[in-house]
Design a protein around this motif. Structure first.
Motif, PDB file in Angstrom:
ATOM      1  N   GLU A  80     -48.011  -4.391  11.901  1.00  0.00           N
ATOM      2  CA  GLU A  80     -46.877  -5.030  11.228  1.00  0.00           C
ATOM      3  C   GLU A  80     -45.597  -4.435  11.818  1.00  0.00           C
ATOM      4  O   GLU A  80     -45.639  -3.427  12.522  1.00  0.00           O
ATOM      5  CB  GLU A  80     -46.930  -4.778   9.723  1.00  0.00           C
ATOM      6  CG  GLU A  80     -46.898  -3.300   9.352  1.00  0.00           C
ATOM      7  CD  GLU A  80     -45.737  -2.917   8.454  1.00  0.00           C
ATOM      8  OE1 GLU A  80     -45.403  -3.678   7.557  1.00  0.00           O
ATOM      9  OE2 GLU A  80     -45.141  -1.841   8.699  1.00  0.00           O
ATOM     10  N   GLU A 110     -59.784  -7.713  11.826  1.00  0.00           N
ATOM     11  CA  GLU A 110     -60.242  -8.439  10.649  1.00  0.00           C
ATOM     12  C   GLU A 110     -61.467  -9.264  11.017  1.00  0.00           C
ATOM     13  O   GLU A 110     -61.782  -9.447  12.191  1.00  0.00           O
ATOM     14  CB  GLU A 110     -59.164  -9.416  10.177  1.00  0.00           C
ATOM     15  CG  GLU A 110     -57.832  -8.767   9.886  1.00  0.00           C
ATOM     16  CD  GLU A 110     -57.197  -9.301   8.623  1.00  0.00           C
ATOM     17  OE1 GLU A 110     -57.920  -9.467   7.622  1.00  0.00           O
ATOM     18  OE2 GLU A 110     -55.988  -9.551   8.650  1.00  0.00           O
ATOM     19  N   TYR A 256     -43.965  -0.762  -1.125  1.00  0.00           N
ATOM     20  CA  TYR A 256     -43.092  -1.617  -1.929  1.00  0.00           C
ATOM     21  C   TYR A 256     -42.665  -1.000  -3.256  1.00  0.00           C
ATOM     22  O   TYR A 256     -43.351  -0.161  -3.837  1.00  0.00           O
ATOM     23  CB  TYR A 256     -43.784  -2.947  -2.222  1.00  0.00           C
ATOM     24  CG  TYR A 256     -43.968  -3.801  -0.985  1.00  0.00           C
ATOM     25  CD1 TYR A 256     -42.877  -4.374  -0.352  1.00  0.00           C
ATOM     26  CD2 TYR A 256     -45.228  -4.004  -0.450  1.00  0.00           C
ATOM     27  CE1 TYR A 256     -43.041  -5.151   0.785  1.00  0.00           C
ATOM     28  CE2 TYR A 256     -45.396  -4.777   0.694  1.00  0.00           C
ATOM     29  CZ  TYR A 256     -44.293  -5.345   1.303  1.00  0.00           C
ATOM     30  OH  TYR A 256     -44.456  -6.105   2.425  1.00  0.00           O
TER      31      TYR A 256
HETATM   32  P1  HAM Z   1     -48.336  -8.915   5.251  1.00  0.00           P
HETATM   33  O1  HAM Z   1     -48.493  -9.624   3.947  1.00  0.00           O
HETATM   34  O2  HAM Z   1     -49.354  -7.922   5.620  1.00  0.00           O
HETATM   35  O3  HAM Z   1     -46.886  -8.243   5.222  1.00  0.00           O
HETATM   36  O4  HAM Z   1     -48.234 -10.003   6.391  1.00  0.00           O
HETATM   37  C1  HAM Z   1     -47.278 -11.029   6.345  1.00  0.00           C
HETATM   38  C2  HAM Z   1     -47.889 -12.336   6.784  1.00  0.00           C
HETATM   39  O5  HAM Z   1     -48.508 -12.184   8.066  1.00  0.00           O
HETATM   40  C3  HAM Z   1     -49.014 -12.842   5.898  1.00  0.00           C
HETATM   41  O6  HAM Z   1     -48.493 -13.521   4.776  1.00  0.00           O
HETATM   42  C4  HAM Z   1     -49.761 -13.776   6.837  1.00  0.00           C
HETATM   43  O7  HAM Z   1     -49.101 -15.038   6.886  1.00  0.00           O
HETATM   44  C5  HAM Z   1     -49.606 -13.081   8.171  1.00  0.00           C
HETATM   45  N1  HAM Z   1     -50.851 -12.359   8.492  1.00  0.00           N
HETATM   46  C6  HAM Z   1     -51.235 -11.145   8.065  1.00  0.00           C
HETATM   47  N2  HAM Z   1     -52.440 -10.818   8.583  1.00  0.00           N
HETATM   48  C7  HAM Z   1     -52.826 -11.856   9.364  1.00  0.00           C
HETATM   49  C8  HAM Z   1     -53.966 -12.139  10.188  1.00  0.00           C
HETATM   50  N3  HAM Z   1     -54.960 -11.266  10.347  1.00  0.00           N
HETATM   51  N4  HAM Z   1     -54.021 -13.331  10.842  1.00  0.00           N
HETATM   52  C9  HAM Z   1     -53.004 -14.222  10.721  1.00  0.00           C
HETATM   53  N5  HAM Z   1     -51.908 -14.014   9.966  1.00  0.00           N
HETATM   54  C10 HAM Z   1     -51.810 -12.854   9.298  1.00  0.00           C
HETATM   55  C11 HAM Z   1     -46.368  -7.505   6.242  1.00  0.00           C
HETATM   56  O8  HAM Z   1     -46.831  -7.450   7.341  1.00  0.00           O
HETATM   57  C12 HAM Z   1     -45.068  -6.812   5.873  1.00  0.00           C
HETATM   58  N6  HAM Z   1     -44.630  -6.031   7.024  1.00  0.00           N
HETATM   59  C13 HAM Z   1     -44.016  -7.826   5.445  1.00  0.00           C
HETATM   60  C14 HAM Z   1     -42.695  -7.195   5.151  1.00  0.00           C
HETATM   61  C15 HAM Z   1     -41.603  -7.186   5.951  1.00  0.00           C
HETATM   62  N7  HAM Z   1     -42.406  -6.517   4.053  1.00  0.00           N
HETATM   63  C16 HAM Z   1     -41.162  -6.068   4.144  1.00  0.00           C
HETATM   64  N8  HAM Z   1     -40.681  -6.461   5.301  1.00  0.00           N
END
Ligand code: HAM
Length: 409
Positions: A80, A110, A256
């Motif tokens: 991330e 995953e 968070y």
């Molecule tokens: P997260 O919920 O882990 O948050 O990921 C955000 C979005 O990334 C998810 O809602 C999904 O759409 C996409 N995503 C996550 N994992 C996968 C995967 N394996 N394959 C496809 N899409 C995926 C974060 O990453 C936090 N850094 C968000 C954030 C920014 N919070 C504060 N600032």
């Protein structure tokens, strides 16, 4: 033949056309909302994520691409953006308000399926140095507008507040007590989490029975967190952004506090259906070594999922395909194509200028041109033959009229 790795994708035409629209929309919108571009390393110290994202999270426990580099350091491909962006803020002095937009691939080991990839692409906003609820509202509004702009229908927003770390001490005890009482009804994963990370049990799909009656953070907010949440809600109401309160939404990452949210769409339903998510993360900077607190909020949208929820291309990819009927006119056609491109029109042609007109028409259709202009015997009088592909209508027009036609389309 060496195939690509499981959970990775080659994103090629025609699908890549949606990606281009999405990335362009993100870029435009980020500029409009005052976010500067951040290009971040794809590889960081493992400790950044274990401390920042949280030792007991699924991401850190099970999903990171971690290895020792040739210098014997433990490094990790970023799962991330947020932890890396906060690191960069601290490292560059960590003062004042900084608003950053980033886009790029992330890596999580995953079980691959539709919309759940091992290499996936996020577009991300971070609003650093601001504690007011207006910042939370801005990143939420941005995400909503982005989904709207690229044509995602049935957009839903789940919203919650998990309070401040201090409010959580009392709440955590209460939740642990409740979970211990119901221990025998819990999944093994949830039982393991009672001590290490009880909040995560709230979004455990395997434990919905028990979770239904569990105490929720929203009922145990301190006065400041409660006021923050109510201000954020009224601003969202004022902007006409619909949301539903989901008291069990806790998110998978540990940094968070206060506002958390997730977006979904009725046109993308999968086991993992959130199109994006984020929230406020005031504790993160100090977790990774800042000497003073840095209030911040952000969001990451998952592009691999969003493109599934986007409509296909309605419009033509090209304004015009220039076909050359007379090989001797190649230099003139070269200059005309160049001139039109410089004026901003989307033009393609057969750069070899050697194929038959019929083959050039085929190419025009294949690449989604709105019309074909044939450069032939009338060129010396400033005329070309313009054929509109959708209607089949064909007429002799001047080169100026071709431009006029493209402008008015
Ligand atoms: P997260 O919920 O882990 O948050 O990921 C955000 C979005 O990334 C998810 O809602 C999904 O759409 C996409 N995503 C996550 N994992 C996968 C995967 N394996 N394959 C496809 N899409 C995926 C974060 O990453 C936090 N850094 C968000 C954030 C920014 N919070 C504060 N600032």
């Amino acid at each position: 033949m060496i195939p690509r790795l499981k959970g990775t994708d080659d994103i090629l035409p025609p699908q890549s056309e949606r990606w281009r629209r999405l990335l362009r929309a993100f870029d435009d919108l980020a500029e409009r909302y005052g976010y500067d571009l951040a290009l971040m390393p794809a590889i960081e110290s493992t400790e950044l994520f274990s401390r920042g994202v949280g030792e007991t999270t699924e991401v850190v426990e099970k999903q990171m691409y971690t290895f020792e580099d040739r210098g014997g350091r433990s490094v990790t491909l970023r799962p991330e953006f947020t932890a890396g962006i906060v690191r960069s803020y601290i490292e560059s002095g960590g003062q004042g308000i900084v608003k950053l937009a980033a886009a790029g691939p992330q890596f999580r080991y995953e079980q691959p399926q539709k919309g759940r990839r091992r290499q996936f692409f996020q577009v991300d906003l971070e609003y650093l140095g601001e504690s007011a609820p207006g910042a939370d509202v801005e990143v939420i509004e941005f995400s909503y507008r982005l989904l709207e702009m690229v044509g995602v229908s049935g957009i839903g927003l789940r919203l919650n507040s998990i309070g401040d770390s201090a409010d959580r001490v009392a709440y955590r005890n209460l939740l642990q007590e409740y979970l211990r009482q119901r221990q025998s009804d819990l999944s093994e994963d949830a039982r393991r989490r009672i001590d290490s990370n009880p909040l995560r049990v709230l979004d455990s799909k395997a434990d919905t029975e028990v979770v239904r009656d569990a105490p929720v953070p929203l009922d145990h907010l301190g006065p400041e967190a409660a006021q923050h949440f109510s201000r954020a809600r009224s601003a969202l109401d004022g902007l006409g952004i619909p949301y539903e309160i989901d008291p069990r939404l806790v998110r998978g990452l540990d940094y968070y506090n206060r506002t958390v949210f997730e977006f979904y769409s009725s046109s993308f339903e999968a086991a993992q259906s959130s199109l994006g998510g984020g929230g406020r993360y005031d504790p993160l900077a100090e977790l990774i070594g800042s000497r003073h607190p840095v209030p911040a909020v952000g969001v990451a949208m998952g592009c691999d999922r969003i493109v599934h929820a986007m409509p296909g291309v309605a419009e033509h990819r090209l304004d015009l395909y220039v076909a050359v009927a007379d090989h001797d006119l190649t230099p003139q056609a070269t200059e005309w194509v160049s001139r039109l491109r410089q004026r901003g029109f989307k033009i393609d042609w057969d750069a070899s200028a050697s194929r038959s007109v019929k083959a050039q028409f085929k190419a025009a259709n294949r690449c989604g041109a709105a019309a074909v202009a044939i450069v032939g015997s009338e060129w010396s009088r400033g005329l070309v033959s313009l054929k509109v592909l959708e209607t089949g209508e064909e007429r002799q027009v001047s080169v100026e009229e071709v431009e006029e036609w493209m402008k008015q389309r």
